[in-house]
Design a protein around this motif. Structure first.
Motif, PDB file in Angstrom:
ATOM      1  N   CYS A  13      -5.560  -9.565  -6.290  1.00  0.00           N
ATOM      2  CA  CYS A  13      -5.883  -8.300  -5.639  1.00  0.00           C
ATOM      3  C   CYS A  13      -5.364  -7.168  -6.527  1.00  0.00           C
ATOM      4  CB  CYS A  13      -5.228  -8.260  -4.260  1.00  0.00           C
ATOM      5  SG  CYS A  13      -5.331  -6.649  -3.468  1.00  0.00           S
ATOM      6  N   LYS A  14      -6.282  -6.374  -7.046  1.00  0.00           N
ATOM      7  CA  LYS A  14      -5.877  -5.313  -7.979  1.00  0.00           C
ATOM      8  C   LYS A  14      -4.987  -4.282  -7.312  1.00  0.00           C
ATOM      9  CE  LYS A  14     -10.133  -5.961 -10.433  1.00  0.00           C
ATOM     10  NZ  LYS A  14     -10.702  -6.803  -9.349  1.00  0.00           N
ATOM     11  N   LYS A  15      -5.260  -4.023  -6.051  1.00  0.00           N
ATOM     12  CA  LYS A  15      -4.442  -3.068  -5.297  1.00  0.00           C
ATOM     13  C   LYS A  15      -2.990  -3.576  -5.223  1.00  0.00           C
ATOM     14  CE  LYS A  15      -3.716   0.335  -2.317  1.00  0.00           C
ATOM     15  NZ  LYS A  15      -3.909   1.741  -2.645  1.00  0.00           N
ATOM     16  N   SER A  16      -2.849  -4.883  -4.984  1.00  0.00           N
ATOM     17  CA  SER A  16      -1.503  -5.459  -4.880  1.00  0.00           C
ATOM     18  C   SER A  16      -0.788  -5.434  -6.226  1.00  0.00           C
ATOM     19  CB  SER A  16      -1.588  -6.895  -4.345  1.00  0.00           C
ATOM     20  OG  SER A  16      -2.253  -6.903  -3.099  1.00  0.00           O
ATOM     21  N   TRP A  17      -1.529  -5.667  -7.297  1.00  0.00           N
ATOM     22  CA  TRP A  17      -0.944  -5.538  -8.647  1.00  0.00           C
ATOM     23  C   TRP A  17      -0.446  -4.106  -8.827  1.00  0.00           C
ATOM     24  CZ3 TRP A  17      -3.416  -8.055 -13.583  1.00  0.00           C
ATOM     25  CH2 TRP A  17      -3.327  -9.456 -13.486  1.00  0.00           C
ATOM     26  N   SER A  18      -1.274  -3.180  -8.431  1.00  0.00           N
ATOM     27  CA  SER A  18      -0.937  -1.766  -8.585  1.00  0.00           C
ATOM     28  C   SER A  18       0.308  -1.411  -7.774  1.00  0.00           C
ATOM     29  CB  SER A  18      -2.160  -0.941  -8.157  1.00  0.00           C
ATOM     30  OG  SER A  18      -1.835   0.400  -7.999  1.00  0.00           O
ATOM     31  N   LEU A  19       0.380  -1.918  -6.543  1.00  0.00           N
ATOM     32  CA  LEU A  19       1.556  -1.659  -5.695  1.00  0.00           C
ATOM     33  C   LEU A  19       2.831  -2.228  -6.322  1.00  0.00           C
ATOM     34  CD1 LEU A  19       0.098  -2.436  -2.126  1.00  0.00           C
ATOM     35  CD2 LEU A  19       0.865  -0.196  -2.977  1.00  0.00           C
ATOM     36  N   ALA A  20       2.662  -3.320  -7.064  1.00  0.00           N
ATOM     37  CA  ALA A  20       3.812  -3.958  -7.722  1.00  0.00           C
ATOM     38  C   ALA A  20       4.082  -3.328  -9.097  1.00  0.00           C
ATOM     39  CB  ALA A  20       3.559  -5.455  -7.852  1.00  0.00           C
ATOM     40  N   GLY A  21       3.317  -2.284  -9.425  1.00  0.00           N
ATOM     41  CA  GLY A  21       3.571  -1.573 -10.683  1.00  0.00           C
ATOM     42  C   GLY A  21       2.857  -2.147 -11.886  1.00  0.00           C
ATOM     43  N   HIS A  22       1.908  -3.060 -11.642  1.00  0.00           N
ATOM     44  CA  HIS A  22       1.161  -3.645 -12.760  1.00  0.00           C
ATOM     45  C   HIS A  22      -0.211  -2.991 -12.810  1.00  0.00           C
ATOM     46  CE1 HIS A  22       4.424  -6.433 -12.762  1.00  0.00           C
ATOM     47  NE2 HIS A  22       4.106  -6.921 -11.578  1.00  0.00           N
ATOM     48  N   LYS A  39       2.660  -6.046  -2.038  1.00  0.00           N
ATOM     49  CA  LYS A  39       3.381  -5.814  -3.289  1.00  0.00           C
ATOM     50  C   LYS A  39       3.970  -7.125  -3.837  1.00  0.00           C
ATOM     51  CE  LYS A  39       7.320  -3.305  -5.175  1.00  0.00           C
ATOM     52  NZ  LYS A  39       8.495  -2.472  -4.871  1.00  0.00           N
ATOM     53  N   SER A  40       4.591  -7.906  -2.950  1.00  0.00           N
ATOM     54  CA  SER A  40       5.211  -9.161  -3.384  1.00  0.00           C
ATOM     55  C   SER A  40       4.177 -10.139  -3.918  1.00  0.00           C
ATOM     56  CB  SER A  40       5.957  -9.807  -2.211  1.00  0.00           C
ATOM     57  OG  SER A  40       7.002  -8.970  -1.789  1.00  0.00           O
ATOM     58  N   ASN A  41       3.059 -10.257  -3.194  1.00  0.00           N
ATOM     59  CA  ASN A  41       2.014 -11.173  -3.654  1.00  0.00           C
ATOM     60  C   ASN A  41       1.379 -10.694  -4.950  1.00  0.00           C
ATOM     61  OD1 ASN A  41       2.224 -13.127  -1.621  1.00  0.00           O
ATOM     62  ND2 ASN A  41       0.996 -11.887  -0.210  1.00  0.00           N
ATOM     63  N   GLY A  42       1.275  -9.378  -5.077  1.00  0.00           N
ATOM     64  CA  GLY A  42       0.739  -8.803  -6.309  1.00  0.00           C
ATOM     65  C   GLY A  42       1.646  -9.125  -7.484  1.00  0.00           C
ATOM     66  N   ASN A  43       2.930  -8.967  -7.255  1.00  0.00           N
ATOM     67  CA  ASN A  43       3.905  -9.261  -8.304  1.00  0.00           C
ATOM     68  C   ASN A  43       3.864 -10.745  -8.691  1.00  0.00           C
ATOM     69  OD1 ASN A  43       5.874  -8.045  -9.955  1.00  0.00           O
ATOM     70  ND2 ASN A  43       7.522  -8.987  -8.745  1.00  0.00           N
ATOM     71  N   ALA A  44       3.798 -11.605  -7.680  1.00  0.00           N
ATOM     72  CA  ALA A  44       3.778 -13.050  -7.940  1.00  0.00           C
ATOM     73  C   ALA A  44       2.529 -13.431  -8.737  1.00  0.00           C
ATOM     74  CB  ALA A  44       3.814 -13.815  -6.619  1.00  0.00           C
ATOM     75  N   SER A  45       1.354 -12.967  -8.291  1.00  0.00           N
ATOM     76  CA  SER A  45       0.111 -13.372  -8.970  1.00  0.00           C
ATOM     77  C   SER A  45       0.070 -12.851 -10.401  1.00  0.00           C
ATOM     78  CB  SER A  45      -1.118 -12.916  -8.177  1.00  0.00           C
ATOM     79  OG  SER A  45      -1.165 -11.516  -8.053  1.00  0.00           O
ATOM     80  N   PHE A 101       2.767 -12.540 -12.400  1.00  0.00           N
ATOM     81  CA  PHE A 101       3.615 -13.407 -13.237  1.00  0.00           C
ATOM     82  C   PHE A 101       3.072 -14.838 -13.356  1.00  0.00           C
ATOM     83  CE2 PHE A 101       6.603  -9.876 -12.557  1.00  0.00           C
ATOM     84  CZ  PHE A 101       6.886  -9.615 -13.892  1.00  0.00           C
ATOM     85  N   TYR A 102       2.335 -15.293 -12.350  1.00  0.00           N
ATOM     86  CA  TYR A 102       1.672 -16.607 -12.477  1.00  0.00           C
ATOM     87  C   TYR A 102       0.691 -16.565 -13.655  1.00  0.00           C
ATOM     88  CZ  TYR A 102       3.198 -17.427  -7.608  1.00  0.00           C
ATOM     89  OH  TYR A 102       3.920 -17.571  -6.460  1.00  0.00           O
ATOM     90  N   ILE A 109       8.928 -16.081  -7.166  1.00  0.00           N
ATOM     91  CA  ILE A 109       9.070 -14.638  -7.360  1.00  0.00           C
ATOM     92  C   ILE A 109       9.718 -14.063  -6.091  1.00  0.00           C
ATOM     93  CG2 ILE A 109       7.813 -12.468  -7.782  1.00  0.00           C
ATOM     94  CD1 ILE A 109       7.487 -14.384 -10.125  1.00  0.00           C
ATOM     95  N   PRO A 110      10.762 -13.222  -6.230  1.00  0.00           N
ATOM     96  CA  PRO A 110      11.427 -12.678  -5.037  1.00  0.00           C
ATOM     97  C   PRO A 110      10.411 -11.991  -4.117  1.00  0.00           C
ATOM     98  CG  PRO A 110      12.644 -12.079  -7.027  1.00  0.00           C
ATOM     99  CD  PRO A 110      11.365 -12.727  -7.479  1.00  0.00           C
ATOM    100  N   PHE A 111      10.529 -12.251  -2.808  1.00  0.00           N
ATOM    101  CA  PHE A 111       9.590 -11.723  -1.821  1.00  0.00           C
ATOM    102  C   PHE A 111      10.268 -10.580  -1.079  1.00  0.00           C
ATOM    103  CE2 PHE A 111       7.074 -11.531   1.998  1.00  0.00           C
ATOM    104  CZ  PHE A 111       5.804 -11.866   1.572  1.00  0.00           C
ATOM    105  N   GLU A 112       9.629  -9.415  -1.080  1.00  0.00           N
ATOM    106  CA  GLU A 112      10.197  -8.270  -0.365  1.00  0.00           C
ATOM    107  C   GLU A 112       9.681  -8.245   1.065  1.00  0.00           C
ATOM    108  OE1 GLU A 112      10.532  -4.336  -2.291  1.00  0.00           O
ATOM    109  OE2 GLU A 112       9.652  -5.312  -4.048  1.00  0.00           O
ATOM    110  N   ILE A 113      10.596  -8.282   2.012  1.00  0.00           N
ATOM    111  CA  ILE A 113      10.242  -8.262   3.446  1.00  0.00           C
ATOM    112  C   ILE A 113       9.427  -6.992   3.736  1.00  0.00           C
ATOM    113  CG2 ILE A 113      11.181  -8.257   5.819  1.00  0.00           C
ATOM    114  CD1 ILE A 113      11.841 -10.846   4.347  1.00  0.00           C
ATOM    115  N   ASN A 114       8.380  -7.137   4.512  1.00  0.00           N
ATOM    116  CA  ASN A 114       7.486  -6.024   4.897  1.00  0.00           C
ATOM    117  C   ASN A 114       6.717  -5.422   3.719  1.00  0.00           C
ATOM    118  OD1 ASN A 114       8.161  -6.229   7.582  1.00  0.00           O
ATOM    119  ND2 ASN A 114       9.912  -4.839   7.371  1.00  0.00           N
ATOM    120  N   LYS A 115       6.796  -6.076   2.589  1.00  0.00           N
ATOM    121  CA  LYS A 115       5.985  -5.607   1.462  1.00  0.00           C
ATOM    122  C   LYS A 115       5.186  -6.776   0.914  1.00  0.00           C
ATOM    123  CE  LYS A 115       8.534  -1.504   0.202  1.00  0.00           C
ATOM    124  NZ  LYS A 115       9.383  -0.807  -0.760  1.00  0.00           N
ATOM    125  N   GLN A 116       4.420  -7.369   1.814  1.00  0.00           N
ATOM    126  CA  GLN A 116       3.708  -8.590   1.461  1.00  0.00           C
ATOM    127  C   GLN A 116       2.735  -8.367   0.306  1.00  0.00           C
ATOM    128  OE1 GLN A 116       0.953 -10.205   4.301  1.00  0.00           O
ATOM    129  NE2 GLN A 116       0.872 -12.163   3.243  1.00  0.00           N
TER     130      GLN A 116
END
Lengths: 346, 346
Positions: free
Chosen positions: B121-130, B90-96, B98-99, B81-88
């Motif tokens: 992490c629900k917060k990270s999902w939320s930051l990634a728009g999920h 959000k990126s991890n939320g997006n990856a988890s 889609f996994y 999953i594409p990783f956004e620099i300085n948005k760890q």
């Protein structure tokens, strides 16, 4: 068995109100006073109906129960409250209310005494026109104390560690909990808790549980922690450098360390946890320390304890009630008073 | 250690999504798969970033940790999953996110398979728009299932008894709990719970916890039990004679019997408790069965389990995460599927 018929001004006194007489109160008192765990150098004054205590004794004896004391060997402050036919609940509610009132009056007369209260039925109090959410509220009002705390304390028989949980809110419907909580309330409870703990340890280690699942998980599962609880804990911690305080901690893991410290001498310990509401605190207390846990009121001019269970109406009169929690209540009333600055202070 | 590089259509498959990669998910998976408790006749498919799993392995090895498997010996469904620099986050939320999506797709392809999910992490999902309140909600939506249940299950290593607690409400703020509960919801959850339990026992014994302190104490401490919960439980019981159901039970004593059954082979057992809200159920589960408890989704066309803990961000990368709950999640995914009517059913 102690013969308690002689009143001795110098001996430490435990005043016991029997609670609701249609419950297991009288039974657990007669059983508890027989226990070898009860310190021998105490005077007891039981506040209740002498007649009822004698009947309870006879009934238990007739059931073949031997490990009980004869109430005639104890000092009983006998109160006869008029009984209304066909209004048993109301009558018993009225009686248990006035037993407590009198017990409070007696404990305040002595310089070295503590109060132990048997379980009452709030519904019966209400039917008798005594509208209090519990005994604690009557205690606070009678002693003219503004801030009291409902603390549950238990001493582990395995490690000797004392497990303390204070409730921020007590006997209120769950839906009222979020509305009732405030920075002021948390600060008041932490003040009481810290003052209590400091009579036993120099720098208490306190934990504050969150309100919402995962302590709100950064606002996703509830906003109170983010909006003000976190700030309330931090502010209080900054103003109270003599206490180590942490939180809000995810409620579902907050008591894991208590469970370990209860069983394992090598586990890290803490001095207390502030629970946000009744069942958040009571569920782990009962699961971890069932029969050892004692309800203590802190903030009064004396120590007051009671067993951590209710009236047990369903098992009353059968002789099967467990008295361990009453034993612990008596032991804790003595221990907590003699070890603290409160001893001889009122 | 199992060599899992060969895919075998006949073998039971466990699909594992790694969860949030900045947490302890990858670590506990590599540790758990090494455990001797894992049945040997299983195929594993790990869904995550192969690169991250390899890095986790190298890091753990460099810390001197030996009891881990080499991810190269396992079948990995590698997703980058594409990783956004300085948005760890959000990126991890997006990856988890889609996994998990991919893992659901894979488990549905097989007739004999179950899903195990690492913590997100629900917060990270939320930051990634999920915007989901948890993995369970995404599972229900993806499988087009209306009613699912969040069940926590643990098998006592002392007595072999299985301790089940279902949550009526899950990841919502505490203030929303009383509003969310309804007769319909209780009935739906009891239906799911009974159906689940009946795959293992003939006449399940279920308990329903109250909502308020002392289950409202006849309306004095909250009205929901008196107004409708008691009626909801009775009505459901009358309509489901194949189940023994009781409640609402005072929440602070409801789990005492679970604590006893967990430790004592002679104690009475029960098949499940329905908790009204997250912490009411999770606090006793973790105090009683810490590290043995598994989060299970019931009502899906397959069994899904996950460890009962969170991402453990504070201890990630240190090599100190306990993998027992992940071991239990894998064991339970297999046990619950093979013993139930669900096996080979989807």
């Amino acid at each position: 068995m102690n013969n308690q018929s002689n009143d001795n001004e110098d001996k430490f006194k435990i005043i016991i109100s029997v609670g609701d007489e249609s419950g297991i109160g009288p039974e657990i008192i007669l059983k508890a006073l027989f226990s070898k765990e009860i310190p021998y150098n105490l005077d007891f004054i039981i506040v209740g109906s002498k007649n009822n205590l004698e009947n309870t004794y006879k009934n238990l004896k007739s059931l073949g129960i031997k490990n009980i004391v004869d109430p005639n060997n104890y000092q009983i402050h006998d109160i006869q409250i008029p009984f209304e036919i066909n209004k048993q609940k109301k009558s018993n509610g009225n009686a248990s209310f006035f037993y407590l009132k009198k017990a409070i009056e007696i404990v305040q007369k002595y310089t070295n005494a503590a109060l132990v209260t048997g379980p009452i039925c709030k519904k019966s109090w209400s039917l008798a026109g005594h509208n209090y959410s519990g005994q604690t509220e009557l205690l606070a009002e009678t002693c003219q104390v503004k801030d009291v705390g409902m603390l549950f304390t238990a001493k582990s028989p395995i490690t000797g560690w004392r497990f303390n949980t204070l409730l921020a809110t007590t006997h209120i419907p769950l839906c009222d909990v979020p509305k009732k909580l405030s920075t002021q309330l948390i600060h008041t409870k932490l003040d009481l808790f810290a003052k209590f703990c400091k009579t036993y340890v120099n720098k208490p280690l306190l934990k504050v549980a969150g309100l919402n699942p995962h302590a709100g998980e950064e606002g996703i599962l509830g906003s109170e922690e983010k909006d003000w609880i976190k700030n309330a804990v931090t502010t209080w911690g900054n103003q109270n450098k003599g206490v180590h305080v942490s939180g809000p901690i995810s409620p579902d893991t907050c008591w894991n360390s208590s469970s370990k410290a209860w069983r394992d001498k090598t586990a890290p310990t803490h001095d207390g946890i502030l629970a946000m509401y009744h069942d958040q605190g009571l569920i782990p207390i009962k699961v971890i320390a069932l029969n050892y846990s004692v309800n203590t009121t802190i903030g009064l001019p004396f120590i007051r304890t009671s067993p951590d269970h209710g009236t047990g109406f369903d098992i009353a009169g059968k002789g099967i009630a467990q008295s361990q929690s009453m034993v612990e209540a008596i032991k804790a009333a003595f221990d907590l008073t003699k070890d603290s600055r409160l001893f001889n202070a009122h």
